[in-house]
Design a protein around this motif. Structure first.
Motif, short mmCIF file in Angstrom:
data_model
loop_
_atom_site.label_atom_id
_atom_site.label_comp_id
_atom_site.label_asym_id
_atom_site.label_seq_id
_atom_site.Cartn_x
_atom_site.Cartn_y
_atom_site.Cartn_z
N UNK A 72 0.84 -1.21 0.00
CA UNK A 72 0.00 0.00 0.00
C UNK A 72 0.87 1.25 0.00
N UNK A 73 1.87 1.29 0.86
CA UNK A 73 2.72 2.48 1.02
C UNK A 73 3.53 2.74 -0.23
N UNK A 74 4.12 1.70 -0.83
CA UNK A 74 5.05 1.91 -1.92
C UNK A 74 4.40 1.89 -3.30
N UNK A 75 3.20 1.34 -3.40
CA UNK A 75 2.54 1.23 -4.70
C UNK A 75 1.20 1.98 -4.72
N UNK A 76 0.28 1.53 -3.90
CA UNK A 76 -1.09 2.07 -3.97
C UNK A 76 -1.16 3.55 -3.60
N UNK A 77 -0.38 3.97 -2.60
CA UNK A 77 -0.49 5.35 -2.13
C UNK A 77 0.08 6.36 -3.10
N UNK A 100 7.39 6.25 13.97
CA UNK A 100 8.29 6.43 12.83
C UNK A 100 7.51 6.47 11.52
N UNK A 101 6.52 5.57 11.38
CA UNK A 101 5.70 5.57 10.15
C UNK A 101 4.98 6.89 9.99
N UNK A 102 4.37 7.38 11.07
CA UNK A 102 3.62 8.63 11.01
C UNK A 102 4.52 9.80 10.61
N UNK A 126 -1.57 -9.88 -0.23
CA UNK A 126 -1.16 -9.15 0.97
C UNK A 126 -1.86 -7.80 1.07
N UNK A 127 -1.90 -7.05 0.00
CA UNK A 127 -2.53 -5.73 0.08
C UNK A 127 -4.04 -5.86 0.20
N UNK A 128 -4.63 -6.92 -0.36
CA UNK A 128 -6.06 -7.16 -0.19
C UNK A 128 -6.37 -7.43 1.28
N UNK A 129 -5.51 -8.21 1.94
CA UNK A 129 -5.70 -8.48 3.38
C UNK A 129 -5.55 -7.20 4.19
N UNK A 130 -4.55 -6.41 3.85
CA UNK A 130 -4.36 -5.14 4.58
C UNK A 130 -5.57 -4.23 4.43
#
Length: 289
Positions: A64-69, A105-107, A243-247
């Motif tokens: 999600x962070x590296x692709x979808x966002x 750290x993520x935030x 994995x991203x579907x589960x997230x």
């Protein structure tokens, strides 16, 4: 046993079956799209007793962070949700997710809008754990301008808004195909049999056999080894899609596991209560009719 007690026990039994089916059965596809399906290994969270796999949630967040966002937001999700119990970065040492250093750290990697209290000027600042994920674009017009006129949907509750939930997300991400011969697809559009749509006006073949699916502006976003998983898992297209579907399934309902456990406990309580009620009935009314 009296007719009343028989009906009561039957009603409780039917309620238990209905609740189980409501939790475990995937939603049916509609709108002319192909029926979505789960990956061959399935999803661990499906079923009345299913739970999320934390490792998969962490991998899904990375996708999600590296692709979808790059195009999509998840503005209903707070950073602290990532560190709550059942979340991808939950650590039992930090009962309060706001204290989780990994979540902090993520935030801090995100910038969110704010107001300078001294000058009143609009500013941006590093996000804190209490902030929501920020919007990717300032407004709808900027989003459309950056995506060929298409508006990328917010992914916060996408699995709740689409028939099939996580199965739909997985199927869509892995289902891009070349359009069937006779189907006109405009430049910048991509055919996907799992995308709901009406293709009759774009179909020059047999009008009684219009292809299922639809077209969308998003090109296939995944390819093998697009990301590098920290746990060493091979980042195949199918693995990343699962994995991203589960997230996203977790993001749409971060309290799903707790809700399932509560539901099962309530059903057990009701069944025990029904048994006690029947036993009391037998004790009080035995031999009186």
């Amino acid at each position: 046993m009296s007719a009343f007690m028989t009906k009561t026990l039957k009603a409780l039994g039917l309620a238990a079956v209905a609740a189980t089916l409501a939790v475990s059965a995937p939603a049916m596809a509609s709108g002319g799209a192909a029926h979505p399906h789960a990956p061959k290994e399935g999803f661990s969270f499906e079923g009345p007793f299913g739970t999320f796999d934390q490792g998969q949630l962490q991998r899904g967040y990375k996708v999600f962070r590296e692709v979808c966002s790059n195009c999509h937001s998840a503005t209903l999700l707070s950073f602290r949700n990532l560190g709550q119990k059942g979340g991808p970065f939950y650590d039992e040492k930090y009962k309060n997710p706001n204290d989780n250093p990994y979540v902090k750290q993520i935030a801090s990697e995100f910038e969110v809008p704010d107001i300078d209290t001294d000058t009143g000027d609009a500013i941006t600042r590093p996000a804190s754990t209490s902030d929501h994920f920020p919007k990717k674009f300032a407004n709808e017009y900027a989003a459309r301008a950056s995506n060929g006129g298409a508006l990328p949907p917010d992914l916060s509750v996408i699995t709740k808004a689409r028939h099939g939930g996580a199965r739909y997300i997985y199927s869509l991400l892995t289902g891009f195909k070349n359009p069937p011969k006779g189907l006109h697809v405009a430049e910048g559009q991509h055919y996907n049999p799992y995308m709901a749509g009406a293709l009759a006006t774009q179909w020059s073949g047999d009008p009684h056999h219009v292809p299922v699916g639809g077209v969308l502006a998003m090109a296939p976003p995944l390819k093998d080894d697009l990301v590098t998983y920290d746990d060493g898992t091979k980042a195949t297209t199918h693995q990343m899609a699962a994995d991203v579907a589960a997230f996203l399934e977790w993001a749409g309902d971060p309290h799903a596991t707790l809700r399932k456990k509560t539901g099962v406990a309530v059903l057990i309580y009701l069944l025990l209560f029904a048994g006690l009620t029947y036993a009391a009935y037998r004790k009080v009314w035995h031999g009186k009719h």
